[in-house]
Design a protein around this motif. Structure first.
Motif, PDB file in Angstrom:
ATOM      1  N   MET A 112       0.828  -1.202   0.000  1.00 36.29           N
ATOM      2  CA  MET A 112       0.000   0.000   0.000  1.00 36.29           C
ATOM      3  C   MET A 112       0.865   1.257   0.000  1.00 36.29           C
ATOM      4  SD  MET A 112      -2.989  -1.033  -0.154  1.00 36.29           S
ATOM      5  CE  MET A 112      -4.297   0.018   0.479  1.00 36.29           C
ATOM      6  N   PHE A 171       0.613   3.175  -3.302  1.00 38.37           N
ATOM      7  CA  PHE A 171      -0.729   3.751  -3.387  1.00 38.37           C
ATOM      8  C   PHE A 171      -0.817   4.966  -2.489  1.00 38.37           C
ATOM      9  CE2 PHE A 171      -5.263   3.202  -1.791  1.00 38.37           C
ATOM     10  CZ  PHE A 171      -5.759   4.028  -2.775  1.00 38.37           C
ATOM     11  N   SER A 172      -0.340   4.791  -1.269  1.00 36.52           N
ATOM     12  CA  SER A 172      -0.354   5.879  -0.306  1.00 36.52           C
ATOM     13  C   SER A 172       0.455   7.065  -0.823  1.00 36.52           C
ATOM     14  CB  SER A 172       0.245   5.363   0.993  1.00 36.52           C
ATOM     15  OG  SER A 172       0.150   6.303   1.996  1.00 36.52           O
ATOM     16  N   PHE A 173       1.567   6.739  -1.447  1.00 36.55           N
ATOM     17  CA  PHE A 173       2.433   7.790  -1.945  1.00 36.55           C
ATOM     18  C   PHE A 173       1.787   8.542  -3.096  1.00 36.55           C
ATOM     19  CE2 PHE A 173       5.687   8.852  -5.140  1.00 36.55           C
ATOM     20  CZ  PHE A 173       6.300   9.868  -4.461  1.00 36.55           C
ATOM     21  N   LYS A 221      -1.223   8.879  -3.787  1.00 36.73           N
ATOM     22  CA  LYS A 221      -2.403   9.662  -3.399  1.00 36.73           C
ATOM     23  C   LYS A 221      -2.014  11.088  -3.040  1.00 36.73           C
ATOM     24  CE  LYS A 221      -4.373   6.884  -0.375  1.00 36.73           C
ATOM     25  NZ  LYS A 221      -5.289   6.549   0.712  1.00 36.73           N
ATOM     26  N   THR A 222      -0.803  11.259  -2.517  1.00 37.74           N
ATOM     27  CA  THR A 222      -0.389  12.611  -2.149  1.00 37.74           C
ATOM     28  C   THR A 222      -0.050  13.438  -3.376  1.00 37.74           C
ATOM     29  OG1 THR A 222       1.939  12.056  -1.992  1.00 37.74           O
ATOM     30  CG2 THR A 222       0.613  11.718  -0.038  1.00 37.74           C
ATOM     31  N   GLN A 282      -5.607   1.272  -6.025  1.00 39.06           N
ATOM     32  CA  GLN A 282      -4.685   0.338  -5.400  1.00 39.06           C
ATOM     33  C   GLN A 282      -3.914  -0.492  -6.413  1.00 39.06           C
ATOM     34  OE1 GLN A 282      -6.894  -2.554  -3.246  1.00 39.06           O
ATOM     35  NE2 GLN A 282      -8.702  -2.196  -4.473  1.00 39.06           N
ATOM     36  N   PHE A 283      -4.405  -0.556  -7.633  1.00 39.33           N
ATOM     37  CA  PHE A 283      -3.651  -1.252  -8.662  1.00 39.33           C
ATOM     38  C   PHE A 283      -2.712  -0.299  -9.382  1.00 39.33           C
ATOM     39  CE2 PHE A 283      -7.852  -3.174  -8.257  1.00 39.33           C
ATOM     40  CZ  PHE A 283      -7.475  -4.384  -7.742  1.00 39.33           C
ATOM     41  N   VAL A 331       7.556  15.752  -3.013  1.00 35.87           N
ATOM     42  CA  VAL A 331       7.868  14.479  -2.373  1.00 35.87           C
ATOM     43  C   VAL A 331       8.641  14.760  -1.095  1.00 35.87           C
ATOM     44  CG1 VAL A 331       9.013  12.275  -2.610  1.00 35.87           C
ATOM     45  CG2 VAL A 331       7.967  13.329  -4.587  1.00 35.87           C
ATOM     46  N   LEU A 373       9.955  11.670   5.090  1.00 44.44           N
ATOM     47  CA  LEU A 373       8.731  10.959   5.441  1.00 44.44           C
ATOM     48  C   LEU A 373       8.616   9.672   4.641  1.00 44.44           C
ATOM     49  CD1 LEU A 373       6.190  11.020   7.055  1.00 44.44           C
ATOM     50  CD2 LEU A 373       5.140  12.422   5.311  1.00 44.44           C
ATOM     51  N   LEU A 374       9.011   9.770   3.387  1.00 43.91           N
ATOM     52  CA  LEU A 374       8.934   8.585   2.540  1.00 43.91           C
ATOM     53  C   LEU A 374       9.867   7.496   3.057  1.00 43.91           C
ATOM     54  CD1 LEU A 374       7.630   7.439   0.082  1.00 43.91           C
ATOM     55  CD2 LEU A 374       9.395   8.442  -1.323  1.00 43.91           C
ATOM     56  N   ALA A 403       8.164   5.960   5.915  1.00 41.85           N
ATOM     57  CA  ALA A 403       7.041   5.136   5.466  1.00 41.85           C
ATOM     58  C   ALA A 403       7.555   3.820   4.916  1.00 41.85           C
ATOM     59  CB  ALA A 403       6.249   5.886   4.406  1.00 41.85           C
ATOM     60  N   ARG A 420      10.301   2.346   5.829  1.00 42.23           N
ATOM     61  CA  ARG A 420      10.733   1.517   6.962  1.00 42.23           C
ATOM     62  C   ARG A 420       9.538   0.819   7.597  1.00 42.23           C
ATOM     63  NH1 ARG A 420      14.160   6.250   8.000  1.00 42.23           N
ATOM     64  NH2 ARG A 420      16.193   5.645   7.203  1.00 42.23           N
ATOM     65  N   ARG A 421       8.496   1.573   7.746  1.00 42.84           N
ATOM     66  CA  ARG A 421       7.302   0.974   8.356  1.00 42.84           C
ATOM     67  C   ARG A 421       6.760  -0.154   7.499  1.00 42.84           C
ATOM     68  NH1 ARG A 421       4.417   3.758  12.269  1.00 42.84           N
ATOM     69  NH2 ARG A 421       5.524   5.594  13.000  1.00 42.84           N
ATOM     70  N   LYS A 447       4.807  -9.771   9.102  1.00 42.73           N
ATOM     71  CA  LYS A 447       3.692 -10.585   8.612  1.00 42.73           C
ATOM     72  C   LYS A 447       4.147 -12.026   8.429  1.00 42.73           C
ATOM     73  CE  LYS A 447       0.902  -8.097   6.151  1.00 42.73           C
ATOM     74  NZ  LYS A 447       0.537  -7.327   4.971  1.00 42.73           N
TER      75      LYS A 447
END
Lengths: 786, 98
Positions: free
Chosen positions: B1, B4-6, B8-9, B34-35, B77, B81-82, B85, B87-88, B96
């Motif tokens: 995601m 996708f998240s990126f 969106k900004t 998302q695709f 950009v 923060l990226l 993100a 890393r997260r 997982k």
């Protein structure tokens, strides 16, 4: 061209006849008005009005060669061959010959069953023998007299009426009022007994036909011919007297329901309207003919209109319903869930119950929106400042956003609705593979979040990985690039954990009134933070023993040589205690000449500019690390400053460090802080004496290189930090030291002043201002040099 | 995601999408899913002479699978923060169970 004088246009070209029944028929809603106007005459049929006149349009020309074709010459028996040539009769005349030919043929081919063939032919003739004898074909022209008799059962099509204009309608309505009243009375009288005696029960449609209004009888036939066939018998002879009435515009337009008494009319209408109320259910059955008879003409019209609408609608439903039952309710649920999930993902919805989950799923977008959503004064904000914004706003903005969501209420409702579905889907353990019984392969699924794995590599156990990497860690050179990068990443991961934790800070217990639960919560959070802080501290590796003999730099300093290691410092500092900060500062100061920005920040002989990479590194260091250090130093007491300066003088190659921007700025930082403390008078003389000794040592060390601490060329205009340093030194210097300072940098000052005269005014002012920083510190001004 | 998240900004920012058939389209990013299907508005094809058939097209919907590169506006950009993100994302991927 017409061959037989027929109309040769094809049916499709002609279109639907306007007069014929069907959808093409235009219903004239005002028809009853005109009918009403002529109410007293409408009990007869006028041929002129009913005859559609189609015959007049027949093409009579083009039959010039008919005689050639049919053997009739001019003057020859024209009587026998007319337009109505009897083809069958003529053919029958020669049928014997045809038959003989047929027999001859069959015999010649010796067919079996000739007798059968003969038998077959014979019956074909039976029934038509009379035509054989027919020598004279009678003229079949229609006798016009036949039409003299009114025959309502053979309905002439309603002539295509032209629609009345509004004016005409009004005129009719006016004239109708005059006419209607006497007629009404007449009809009421005739109707009254009918209604009172038997009403409109279905078994006696018209108990007394003779009293039924004559005008209704023909119109009934219009809709229901088989019923009306018998009606002509009941027609009074007197009606014929009106049959040729010339000014009948329309005979079959139905009686005027307005002419009826209002009560009756309304009751009839209510019957007609009943179907319309049931129409929506689609179960309304058409009335049977008998019921139809009971309803007045207008009611029936209305009913039929409704009926047509209903039929149309049913047809539509029928067309659509062919796909009914294609999907089971489960299928529909499945599709709906998919769509809703899509919607959730698309709207970037915050799962209000679990903001953390959303944040981790959609971290970049959420945080980016929080940061950039607000007004950003300067797009060129340094990264450290930027990161600060990001951290400070994360918690508070998040709550604001929740409150401000009234605008997209519908989305919220949708989300709530969706939540159950999504949670149910989450709760259900996902089967990622489907093995169909008897098949060799298996089908694996994927979705956007967990794509279908193309490679299926079995991962070793986690514990195993850890132990192996730890073992490897010992072997690998701890200074290797990869190891350092891994160390930095471990800093980041513990840092992010601590930041997440900080965001979850429970409200501070307020006074005595605070509940014990809150206090407990806060204490738990505190201890959690403490544990995370220790983890971060160990990740920083600041306390690793310093080995002065080792050729490899200290791990912490090694981390600082990477840009992301520099970037992490301001974020780390926010979570550090004061002691931890001073420890970090001490580490940096001790290794000042080992720092990459100092090592690589010196101009090599022959260089006028630093390489781009080191320049960028220096910029980043001064943007990220120096402010953090300065933030601590600007509050540090004098003895800390003295300790740091002492370390520098003892362990660092000061002359080399002073030739770099970072080294010089750290020296500036320390000296200026000491002077500030002195000016605020927060020191005692003993301390100040010690400081002066240190200062003198520094001055003595630096004096020989003072002319070399300036960066390359004058034109770069990058020497402001040098003038700042000189100003700091000058303001703390004794008069004798100031003298030596001036002598050391005199050339540079003069050069800058002369150079600035050739520059544009604003640049010149900037340069002179830089020099003046120093000049003013020692009580001089560039103006004096002018 | 993460992507996708990126992306969106970057909605309402101008991006250049390079497709796998070498066509480069510059336009305002209107939407992304998302695709990583992309909707662009006010598009302009780089090397317009080479692709005249696209000169009259005003907006496009690009299937995510045909995108080779997206050229981003650097100013919008947030790299720090990226990085976080990323890393997260990596941490959550590692956590997982497979």
């Amino acid at each position: 061209m017409s061959f037989f004088g027929f109309d040769t246009t094809l049916p499709k070209d002609r279109g639907h006849p306007l007069a014929a029944p069907g959808f093409g028929q235009v219903q004239d809603p005002f028809a009853h008005l005109s009918q009403g106007a002529n109410n007293e005459h409408d009990d007869a049929i006028d041929f002129d009005d009913t005859y559609d006149g189609l015959g007049d349009h027949l093409d009579e020309a083009g039959d010039d060669f008919n005689d050639d074709t049919f053997g009739g010459g001019p003057g020859a028996n024209r009587q026998t061959v007319g337009k109505d040539f009897d083809f069958f009769g003529r053919t029958a005349e020669v049928s014997d010959a045809i038959e003989e030919e047929q027999l001859r043929y069959s015999r010649a081919h010796d067919l079996k069953g000739t007798s059968l063939g003969r038998n077959q032919v014979a019956p074909a003739r039976t029934g038509y023998e009379k035509y054989q004898a027919l020598e004279h074909v009678s003229d079949l022209q229609v006798d016009q007299n036949l039409w003299g008799e009114p025959e309502p059962q053979y309905q002439q099509p309603v002539p295509a009426r032209k629609m009345m204009s509004l004016d005409e309608v009004e005129a009719l309505m006016k004239s109708q009022k005059k006419h209607a009243i006497p007629v009404n009375q007449q009809q009421v009288v005739s109707r009254e007994p009918t209604r009172t005696t038997s009403g409109y029960s279905s078994d006696t449609p018209y108990p007394d036909r003779s009293t039924a209004p004559l005008s209704q009888i023909p119109s009934q036939g219009m809709y229901n011919q088989h019923v009306s066939v018998e009606l002509p018998a009941t027609l009074p002879i007197g009606s014929q007297s009106h049959q040729h009435h010339p000014q009948h515009p329309a005979i079959f337009q139905g009686p005027d329901h307005q002419a009826l008494p209002p009560g009756l009319a309304s009751s009839q209408r209510s019957i007609a309207q009943q179907p319309s109320s049931h129409r929506m259910s689609g179960q309304q059955m058409p009335l049977n003919p008998q019921q139809m008879l009971q309803i007045s003409e207008a009611g029936r019209e209305e009913f039929l209109k409704e009926e047509a609408k209903r039929a149309k609608r049913n047809h539509k439903i029928m067309l659509l319903s062919k796909d009914n039952g294609l999907m089971t309710p489960q299928d529909k649920n499945f599709i709906t869930r998919m769509q809703l999930q899509q919607l959730m993902a698309a709207s970037g919805s915050a799962n209000d119950q679990d903001p953390d989950a959303t944040l981790s799923e959609d971290f970049y977008y959420q945080v980016h929106r929080m940061i950039r959503g607000g007004p950003r004064t300067n797009p060129q904000q340094p990264l450290s400042h930027f990161a600060q914004t990001y951290l400070f706003q994360t918690g508070s903005r998040h709550n604001n956003r929740k409150a401000n969501r009234g605008a997209d209420n519908h989305l919220q409702r949708m989300e709530q609705q969706v939540q159950r579905a999504v949670e149910a889907a989450k709760a259900k353990p996902k089967n990622k593979q489907l093995v169909i019984e008897g098949s060799l392969g298996k089908i694996s699924f994927g979705n956007s979040k967990t794509p279908k794995p193309l490679l299926n590599i079995k991962r070793p156990d986690h514990a195993e990985t850890v132990s192996r990497s730890r073992g490897a860690h010992k072997e690998i050179n701890t200074n290797s690039r990869r190891a350092i990068l891994k160390d930095i990443e471990s800093i980041y991961s513990s840092l992010m954990k601590i930041e997440d934790e900080a965001r979850k800070e429970p409200p501070l217990p307020t006074g005595a009134a605070s509940e014990p639960g809150i206090v407990e919560q806060h204490m738990a959070w505190r201890s959690g933070m403490q544990a995370l802080n220790e983890k971060l501290w160990s990740a920083l590796k600041v306390l690793e023993p310093i080995d002065p003999t080792s050729s490899v730099p200290h791990p912490f300093i090694a981390m600082l040589s990477f840009s992301k290691g520099k970037k992490v410092i301001p974020r780390v500092f926010r979570h550090m205690s004061s002691e931890q900060r001073v420890t970090i500062l001490t580490m940096i100061v001790i290794h000042l000449d080992v720092l990459d920005v100092v090592r690589l920040g010196q101009l090599q002989p022959g260089e006028t500019h630093l390489p781009t990479a080191s320049r960028e590194a220096i910029d980043l260091f001064s943007a990220a690390v120096t402010p953090s250090l300065f933030g601590y130093v600007s509050e540090a007491p004098l003895y800390n400053i003295m300790g740091l300066l002492g370390l520098i003088l003892d362990r660092v190659h000061v002359q080399a460090s002073a030739k770099t921007r970072i080294g010089l700025s750290i020296l500036t930082m320390l000296t200026s802080r000491a002077i500030l403390i002195r000016e605020t008078g927060a020191t005692d003389d003993g301390e100040w004496q010690q400081w002066t000794q240190l200062y003198n040592r520094l001055f003595d060390v630096l004096e020989p290189v003072l002319s070399q601490i300036f960066p390359g060329s004058f034109n770069s205009g990058e020497d402001v930090y040098v003038w700042q340093f000189l100003a700091a030194m000058g303001s703390g210097a004794s008069p004798e030291q100031q003298q030596r300072l001036v002598i050391a940098v005199k050339d540079r000052v003069m050069e800058t002043v002369t150079q600035s005269k050739t520059l544009p005014p604003d640049m010149a002012a900037q340069r002179l201002g830089n020099v003046n920083l120093f000049m003013r510190a020692i009580g001089l001004d560039v103006e004096l040099l002018g | 995601m993460l992507f996708f998240s990126f992306f969106k900004t970057l909605v309402d920012h101008e991006v250049t999408v390079e497709l796998k058939n070498d066509i480069q389209i510059r336009g305002t990013l209107k939407s992304v899913d998302q695709f990583l299907n992309i909707k662009l508005d006010d598009i302009q094809v780089l090397e317009e002479l080479k692709y005249p058939h696209l000169s009259s097209v005003k907006n496009v919907f690009i299937r995510g699978s045909v995108v080779r590169y997206v050229h981003l506006p650097a100013a919008s950009v947030d790299t720090a923060l990226l990085e976080d993100a990323t890393r997260r994302e990596a941490a959550s991927q590692a956590a997982k169970p497979r």
